[in-house]
Design a protein around this motif. Sequence first.
Motif, PDB file in Angstrom:
ATOM      1  N   ASN A  56     -27.416  19.624  12.878  1.00  0.00           N
ATOM      2  CA  ASN A  56     -27.256  18.703  11.745  1.00  0.00           C
ATOM      3  C   ASN A  56     -27.129  17.246  12.171  1.00  0.00           C
ATOM      4  O   ASN A  56     -27.494  16.354  11.441  1.00  0.00           O
ATOM      5  CB  ASN A  56     -26.092  19.124  10.843  1.00  0.00           C
ATOM      6  CG  ASN A  56     -24.807  19.240  11.609  1.00  0.00           C
ATOM      7  OD1 ASN A  56     -24.574  18.495  12.537  1.00  0.00           O
ATOM      8  ND2 ASN A  56     -23.968  20.190  11.236  1.00  0.00           N
ATOM      9  N   GLY A  79     -26.123  25.662  12.436  1.00  0.00           N
ATOM     10  CA  GLY A  79     -25.071  25.229  11.507  1.00  0.00           C
ATOM     11  C   GLY A  79     -25.405  25.756  10.134  1.00  0.00           C
ATOM     12  O   GLY A  79     -26.540  26.178   9.870  1.00  0.00           O
ATOM     13  N   VAL A  80     -24.400  25.703   9.276  1.00  0.00           N
ATOM     14  CA  VAL A  80     -24.615  26.262   7.946  1.00  0.00           C
ATOM     15  C   VAL A  80     -25.128  25.195   6.971  1.00  0.00           C
ATOM     16  O   VAL A  80     -25.981  25.468   6.126  1.00  0.00           O
ATOM     17  CB  VAL A  80     -23.330  26.976   7.464  1.00  0.00           C
ATOM     18  CG1 VAL A  80     -22.229  26.003   7.118  1.00  0.00           C
ATOM     19  CG2 VAL A  80     -23.598  27.871   6.292  1.00  0.00           C
ATOM     20  N   GLY A  81     -24.649  23.960   7.106  1.00  0.00           N
ATOM     21  CA  GLY A  81     -25.048  22.884   6.193  1.00  0.00           C
ATOM     22  C   GLY A  81     -26.472  22.442   6.480  1.00  0.00           C
ATOM     23  O   GLY A  81     -26.811  22.121   7.624  1.00  0.00           O
ATOM     24  N   VAL A 104     -20.243  30.257  12.057  1.00  0.00           N
ATOM     25  CA  VAL A 104     -19.553  28.969  12.196  1.00  0.00           C
ATOM     26  C   VAL A 104     -18.194  28.953  11.493  1.00  0.00           C
ATOM     27  O   VAL A 104     -17.427  28.004  11.622  1.00  0.00           O
ATOM     28  CB  VAL A 104     -20.413  27.800  11.633  1.00  0.00           C
ATOM     29  CG1 VAL A 104     -21.739  27.699  12.348  1.00  0.00           C
ATOM     30  CG2 VAL A 104     -20.630  27.929  10.133  1.00  0.00           C
ATOM     31  N   ARG A 242     -18.721  17.414   4.541  1.00  0.00           N
ATOM     32  CA  ARG A 242     -19.705  16.386   4.886  1.00  0.00           C
ATOM     33  C   ARG A 242     -19.142  15.038   4.477  1.00  0.00           C
ATOM     34  O   ARG A 242     -18.421  14.923   3.482  1.00  0.00           O
ATOM     35  CB  ARG A 242     -21.026  16.626   4.142  1.00  0.00           C
ATOM     36  CG  ARG A 242     -21.855  17.768   4.703  1.00  0.00           C
ATOM     37  CD  ARG A 242     -22.373  17.477   6.114  1.00  0.00           C
ATOM     38  NE  ARG A 242     -23.205  18.539   6.650  1.00  0.00           N
ATOM     39  CZ  ARG A 242     -22.775  19.536   7.438  1.00  0.00           C
ATOM     40  NH1 ARG A 242     -21.493  19.583   7.791  1.00  0.00           N
ATOM     41  NH2 ARG A 242     -23.615  20.439   7.899  1.00  0.00           N
ATOM     42  N   HIS A 290     -17.714  15.124  14.415  1.00  0.00           N
ATOM     43  CA  HIS A 290     -18.385  16.324  13.893  1.00  0.00           C
ATOM     44  C   HIS A 290     -18.511  17.393  14.995  1.00  0.00           C
ATOM     45  O   HIS A 290     -19.614  17.755  15.413  1.00  0.00           O
ATOM     46  CB  HIS A 290     -19.771  15.981  13.323  1.00  0.00           C
ATOM     47  CG  HIS A 290     -20.255  17.009  12.343  1.00  0.00           C
ATOM     48  ND1 HIS A 290     -21.128  16.713  11.327  1.00  0.00           N
ATOM     49  CD2 HIS A 290     -20.005  18.336  12.225  1.00  0.00           C
ATOM     50  CE1 HIS A 290     -21.396  17.817  10.631  1.00  0.00           C
ATOM     51  NE2 HIS A 290     -20.722  18.813  11.167  1.00  0.00           N
ATOM     52  N   ASP A 292     -16.900  20.441  14.732  1.00  0.00           N
ATOM     53  CA  ASP A 292     -16.295  21.664  14.198  1.00  0.00           C
ATOM     54  C   ASP A 292     -16.767  22.957  14.852  1.00  0.00           C
ATOM     55  O   ASP A 292     -15.986  23.876  15.059  1.00  0.00           O
ATOM     56  CB  ASP A 292     -16.487  21.741  12.674  1.00  0.00           C
ATOM     57  CG  ASP A 292     -17.946  21.704  12.238  1.00  0.00           C
ATOM     58  OD1 ASP A 292     -18.806  21.364  13.069  1.00  0.00           O
ATOM     59  OD2 ASP A 292     -18.213  22.017  11.060  1.00  0.00           O
ATOM     60  N   THR A 293     -18.036  23.026  15.187  1.00  0.00           N
ATOM     61  CA  THR A 293     -18.550  24.290  15.748  1.00  0.00           C
ATOM     62  C   THR A 293     -18.649  24.256  17.273  1.00  0.00           C
ATOM     63  O   THR A 293     -19.181  25.192  17.869  1.00  0.00           O
ATOM     64  CB  THR A 293     -19.944  24.605  15.166  1.00  0.00           C
ATOM     65  OG1 THR A 293     -20.823  23.509  15.449  1.00  0.00           O
ATOM     66  CG2 THR A 293     -19.880  24.836  13.676  1.00  0.00           C
TER      67      THR A 293
HETATM   68  O1  LIG Z   1     -21.097  21.256  10.237  1.00  0.00           O
HETATM   69  C1  LIG Z   1     -21.350  22.354  10.582  1.00  0.00           C
HETATM   70  C2  LIG Z   1     -22.216  23.264   9.898  1.00  0.00           C
HETATM   71  O2  LIG Z   1     -22.965  22.818   9.026  1.00  0.00           O
HETATM   72  O3  LIG Z   1     -22.193  24.446  10.230  1.00  0.00           O
END
Ligand SMILES: O=CC(=O)O
Length: 326
Positions: A56, A79-81, A104, A242, A290, A292-293
């Motif tokens: 991302n 990533g998920v987003g 994630v 986000r 950013h 997180d993962t």
């Molecule tokens: O920001 C992290 C995600 O989109 O997994």
Amino acid sequence: MEDNKPWALISEVGKQGYIEEVTDIMKQHFQIICHKVFLQNPQLHGPKIQALFVWNAFPEAEPSLLGLLPSLKVVANGGVGIDHLDVPYINSLGVKVTNTPDVVTDATADMALGLLLASARKIVEGHQIAVNPKTTYIPQSLMGVEVTGSTMGIIGMGRIGCKIAQRGKGFDMKILYHNRNRRSVEDEQALGASYCENMDDLLKESDFIVLAVNLTPETTGLISHRELSLMKCTATLVNVSRGLVVDQDALVKALHSGTIHAAALDVTHPEPLPRDHPLLSLPNVLITPHVDTNTYTTTRKMVQKMVENAVAAVKGQSVPNEVKPN
Ligand SMILES: O=CC(=O)O
């Protein structure tokens, strides 16, 4: 020996410091070329690329690049987003978009609690005092906010929100949540979470407001002047969703004027923030870039999923985590 694996294009900057293991996983199924090398001769490399791996933070799936990839079958996001990807446009080129849900979730929930605790207990400030020979710790300074027994309001109760609630429960927190759809009574009981149909109620009552929504047109600017003014002046805003979910100008004003106590943000808009951005100089803001993962375990799982998705798309098989436009 001729390698018959399909070609994939990757960002050379994604997941810095971990790139070798990431590419090793990818190399089991793809011949890979990094963006920098690709750009030296796009006409030569472009036609053979069937998969594009993106993260991302590095939104390379731009029309200018996609136009050079006539054989592309899949943009596989880590990533998920996927708010950084124009899914309808990419699909219009006959290219699938995939993401990596589930894997994630824990790392992102961990990060939310990490930010919450670090901000509440001034962990970064404490570290700076401890390592700086020019400063001395004054007993009873660095006074923080008690986390145990406080109220956490989670906005966005999807997979990540639920895991954040579970962690909050471990701190004996009272958990409130707001979500488009109310979760089942069983979920609420298991999580020890109470639904606030009206988000304002959650904003007024919470000591920690944690944002875990997807970025959509509805959640863009969700937290602005009005919402911040409803929060307690002792409240801390934690954002692992986000950057655009928060009106950053409003946040700067609220932090500056004492409307809220603090903010802890793993996401901003843009990323990174320009060096002179006011959020970077406020003493009551904790920002991480950013991450997180960014654990070895989660990154490995994400890359495995990216590869699994890309292999299926290239083979024309059903793709486990295809993202459809909203
Ligand atoms: O920001 C992290 C995600 O989109 O997994």
